[in-house]
Design a protein around this motif. Sequence first.
Motif, PDB file in Angstrom:
ATOM      1  N   SER A 111      -4.411 -13.885  29.559  1.00 23.29           N
ATOM      2  CA  SER A 111      -5.070 -12.725  30.147  1.00 23.29           C
ATOM      3  C   SER A 111      -5.961 -12.005  29.141  1.00 23.29           C
ATOM      4  N   SER A 112      -5.745 -12.232  27.855  1.00 25.45           N
ATOM      5  CA  SER A 112      -6.581 -11.572  26.867  1.00 25.45           C
ATOM      6  C   SER A 112      -7.969 -12.200  26.851  1.00 25.45           C
ATOM      7  N   THR A 113      -8.908 -11.424  26.382  1.00 31.13           N
ATOM      8  CA  THR A 113     -10.270 -11.954  26.291  1.00 31.13           C
ATOM      9  C   THR A 113     -10.418 -12.693  24.965  1.00 31.13           C
ATOM     10  N   PRO A 114     -11.247 -13.721  24.949  1.00 30.91           N
ATOM     11  CA  PRO A 114     -11.383 -14.498  23.715  1.00 30.91           C
ATOM     12  C   PRO A 114     -12.124 -13.748  22.602  1.00 30.91           C
ATOM     13  N   PHE A 115     -12.877 -12.719  22.974  1.00 30.02           N
ATOM     14  CA  PHE A 115     -13.683 -12.011  21.981  1.00 30.02           C
ATOM     15  C   PHE A 115     -13.543 -10.509  22.142  1.00 30.02           C
ATOM     16  N   PHE A 116     -13.955  -9.808  21.136  1.00 32.57           N
ATOM     17  CA  PHE A 116     -13.993  -8.346  21.155  1.00 32.57           C
ATOM     18  C   PHE A 116     -15.080  -7.914  22.129  1.00 32.57           C
ATOM     19  N   THR A 117     -14.739  -7.008  23.020  1.00 35.28           N
ATOM     20  CA  THR A 117     -15.717  -6.495  23.977  1.00 35.28           C
ATOM     21  C   THR A 117     -16.140  -5.107  23.562  1.00 35.28           C
ATOM     22  N   THR A 127     -23.828  -9.729  22.933  1.00 35.74           N
ATOM     23  CA  THR A 127     -24.299  -9.948  24.301  1.00 35.74           C
ATOM     24  C   THR A 127     -23.651 -11.191  24.892  1.00 35.74           C
ATOM     25  N   TYR A 128     -23.625 -12.285  24.142  1.00 33.97           N
ATOM     26  CA  TYR A 128     -23.017 -13.535  24.616  1.00 33.97           C
ATOM     27  C   TYR A 128     -21.491 -13.418  24.684  1.00 33.97           C
ATOM     28  N   ALA A 129     -20.889 -12.715  23.725  1.00 27.47           N
ATOM     29  CA  ALA A 129     -19.435 -12.529  23.746  1.00 27.47           C
ATOM     30  C   ALA A 129     -19.013 -11.720  24.976  1.00 27.47           C
ATOM     31  N   ASN A 130     -19.765 -10.681  25.285  1.00 24.48           N
ATOM     32  CA  ASN A 130     -19.446  -9.877  26.473  1.00 24.48           C
ATOM     33  C   ASN A 130     -19.535 -10.715  27.742  1.00 24.48           C
ATOM     34  N   ASP A 149     -17.528  -9.428  31.016  1.00 22.52           N
ATOM     35  CA  ASP A 149     -17.877  -8.002  30.985  1.00 22.52           C
ATOM     36  C   ASP A 149     -19.259  -7.886  30.348  1.00 22.52           C
ATOM     37  N   PRO A 150     -20.310  -8.320  31.075  1.00 17.03           N
ATOM     38  CA  PRO A 150     -21.641  -8.449  30.476  1.00 17.03           C
ATOM     39  C   PRO A 150     -22.193  -7.180  29.822  1.00 17.03           C
ATOM     40  N   GLY A 207     -20.216  -4.732  28.600  1.00 18.26           N
ATOM     41  CA  GLY A 207     -19.218  -4.167  27.699  1.00 18.26           C
ATOM     42  C   GLY A 207     -18.643  -2.856  28.198  1.00 18.26           C
ATOM     43  N   GLU A 208     -18.582  -2.719  29.526  1.00 15.20           N
ATOM     44  CA  GLU A 208     -18.125  -1.461  30.140  1.00 15.20           C
ATOM     45  C   GLU A 208     -16.702  -1.089  29.741  1.00 15.20           C
ATOM     46  N   SER A 209     -15.849  -2.082  29.504  1.00 17.58           N
ATOM     47  CA  SER A 209     -14.452  -1.786  29.177  1.00 17.58           C
ATOM     48  C   SER A 209     -14.305  -1.109  27.818  1.00 17.58           C
ATOM     49  N   ASN A 210     -15.341  -1.164  26.988  1.00 15.82           N
ATOM     50  CA  ASN A 210     -15.304  -0.501  25.685  1.00 15.82           C
ATOM     51  C   ASN A 210     -16.674   0.118  25.410  1.00 15.82           C
ATOM     52  N   SER A 211     -17.109   0.971  26.305  1.00 17.35           N
ATOM     53  CA  SER A 211     -18.436   1.587  26.126  1.00 17.35           C
ATOM     54  C   SER A 211     -18.345   3.052  25.733  1.00 17.35           C
ATOM     55  N   ARG A 212     -17.194   3.653  25.913  1.00 17.60           N
ATOM     56  CA  ARG A 212     -17.032   5.068  25.561  1.00 17.60           C
ATOM     57  C   ARG A 212     -16.729   5.214  24.081  1.00 17.60           C
ATOM     58  N   PHE A 213     -17.169   6.319  23.517  1.00 14.44           N
ATOM     59  CA  PHE A 213     -16.918   6.593  22.110  1.00 14.44           C
ATOM     60  C   PHE A 213     -15.566   7.296  21.969  1.00 14.44           C
ATOM     61  N   SER A 214     -14.691   6.697  21.187  1.00 11.40           N
ATOM     62  CA  SER A 214     -13.364   7.264  20.953  1.00 11.40           C
ATOM     63  C   SER A 214     -13.479   8.401  19.928  1.00 11.40           C
TER      64      SER A 214
END
Length: 193
Positions: free
Chosen positions: A18-24, A145-148, A153-154, A156-163
Amino acid sequence: MENPYQAPQAELDTHSESSTPFFTTSTTKLIVLYIATLGLYRLYWFYKHWKALQVHEGLKVAPVWRSIFSIFFTHSLFKYIANSHQEQGLGTWGAHAMMATLYVLMTVGGELAARIPASDVFGVWDIALLVTSVIPLYTLYEAQTYANRANQDPDGESNSRFSPWNILFILMGLAIWGVVVLGVLAQYTAILG
């Protein structure tokens, strides 16, 4: 009979499907953090990609070392991204090797250019240093871009907010950028005045 003193047992699956292969992450976030941290964000970027691959693929790698010595592992990371992208039927990233080589050359070139004694005025070496700082960002942008896309998640919406941590590093980076700008302005006013 169950042993009441035995520690609880849990099935641990380090090779999670279930994990993604790359950092999003969103490319906007990548650009902002890269520029704000004067390029230091790339250490975190490489670490997160290798950590994701380690978990997803079960690779026996040390993400910290692959991040610190990224120039030796850029080609293999970009190849993983390109292969995953193609295996999912998303097309090819034919320029992955060229992008990795460009990243390595510009990173090494930037380190060398930074060690050349600068003159009193903004000159050719300063422009070379600027170029060798921006081009690695472009190569990471392409890879992200290719990793997303490979992560489904083209944008990168799952990690688009600034923490809060991101904001802290952006503020520290802005302070450093402020000092740099003041230094350049002081240099020019001294030359002109």
